[in-house]
Enzyme design. Structure first.
Site, PDB file in Angstrom:
ATOM      1  N   PRO A 195       0.824  -1.215   0.000  1.00  0.00           N
ATOM      2  CA  PRO A 195       0.000   0.000   0.000  1.00  0.00           C
ATOM      3  C   PRO A 195       0.860   1.267   0.000  1.00  0.00           C
ATOM      4  O   PRO A 195       1.936   1.312   0.599  1.00  0.00           O
ATOM      5  CB  PRO A 195      -0.794  -0.105   1.304  1.00  0.00           C
ATOM      6  CG  PRO A 195      -0.636  -1.506   1.762  1.00  0.00           C
ATOM      7  CD  PRO A 195       0.659  -1.995   1.224  1.00  0.00           C
ATOM      8  N   TYR A 196       0.336   2.273  -0.686  1.00  0.00           N
ATOM      9  CA  TYR A 196       0.962   3.596  -0.691  1.00  0.00           C
ATOM     10  C   TYR A 196      -0.120   4.609  -0.343  1.00  0.00           C
ATOM     11  O   TYR A 196      -1.148   4.687  -1.027  1.00  0.00           O
ATOM     12  CB  TYR A 196       1.559   3.903  -2.058  1.00  0.00           C
ATOM     13  CG  TYR A 196       1.990   5.346  -2.229  1.00  0.00           C
ATOM     14  CD1 TYR A 196       3.171   5.818  -1.671  1.00  0.00           C
ATOM     15  CD2 TYR A 196       1.193   6.241  -2.942  1.00  0.00           C
ATOM     16  CE1 TYR A 196       3.555   7.140  -1.821  1.00  0.00           C
ATOM     17  CE2 TYR A 196       1.569   7.561  -3.105  1.00  0.00           C
ATOM     18  CZ  TYR A 196       2.756   8.008  -2.543  1.00  0.00           C
ATOM     19  OH  TYR A 196       3.127   9.317  -2.685  1.00  0.00           O
TER      20      TYR A 196
END
Length: 211
Positions: free
Chosen positions: A2-3
């Site tokens: 995830p970013y």
């Protein structure tokens, strides 16, 4: 992997607050989506209020309009303990303190410059070590604040004690709040050329609980 990108207005977010935000976002992704914290990336961008618009207006303009709006009625300064006021100087001293409190609430350097002596000093150990500022540096800090008046925060001004040692020297203890922080100030004042001015400011600060 995830970013998460977090964008906030540039309002003096501290390093500690950023660290807490990164930790909180990472923990939330782990809790809700079972994402590995070691593979979660979080970035924080601070955007100048001149570069952020809401409802067709710049945030900086909106805040200036709010700051110019009538402020909520200040809470009365209550319960002063006045020690041996035989000088007749108390009214002038209280005028000085009222201007100081207004300067903090409105983040108004012009008001503060009227009540601080040019050679005054600001001291605090709130960050763990002694911090000393001269007035030009302190005024730059105030200029960088979002005024409490911009969000019409309720005033919390409390004068706790006034000790007039004589017609030229006084010590004042007071409390005020600039959400989310609560301050206890000890102000040393001197009267010079007919005017009371703050010569030193020492304070303690704590975070207000969420409302």
């Amino acid at each position: 992997m995830p970013y998460v990108k977090v964008e906030v207005t540039k309002d003096g977010v501290t390093r500690e607050q950023k660290a807490a935000l990164v930790q909180g976002v990472t923990a939330l992704l782990q809790q809700v989506l079972n994402k590995d914290p070691s593979l979660t990336f979080v970035t924080i961008d601070e955007v100048d209020t001149d570069n952020w618009g809401v409802g067709g207006e710049l945030v900086s303009d909106l805040r200036r309009k709010k700051a110019a709006a009538p402020a909520p009625s200040p809470a009365p300064i209550i319960g002063p303990s006045v020690l041996a006021d035989t000088t007749g100087e108390l009214p002038a001293l209280l005028d000085c303190i009222a201007t100081y409190l207004d300067g903090l609430y409105f983040a108004d350097v012009e008001r503060l410059a009227r009540v601080f002596h040019p050679r005054a000093r600001y001291f605090s150990t709130a960050e763990g070590s002694l911090k000393e500022l001269d007035m030009p540096t302190y005024f730059d800090v105030v200029r960088g604040r979002v005024p409490a008046s911009a969000s019409q925060q309720p005033r919390y001004d409390r004068l706790l004690s006034v000790d007039l040692a004589g017609p030229h020297t006084a010590l004042v203890k007071l409390e005020c709040a600039l959400s989310p922080r609560h301050f206890t100030d000890y102000l040393s004042l001197v009267k010079e050329q007919g005017q009371w001015r703050i010569i030193s400011k020492v304070f303690e600060v704590r975070q207000l609980p969420p409302t």
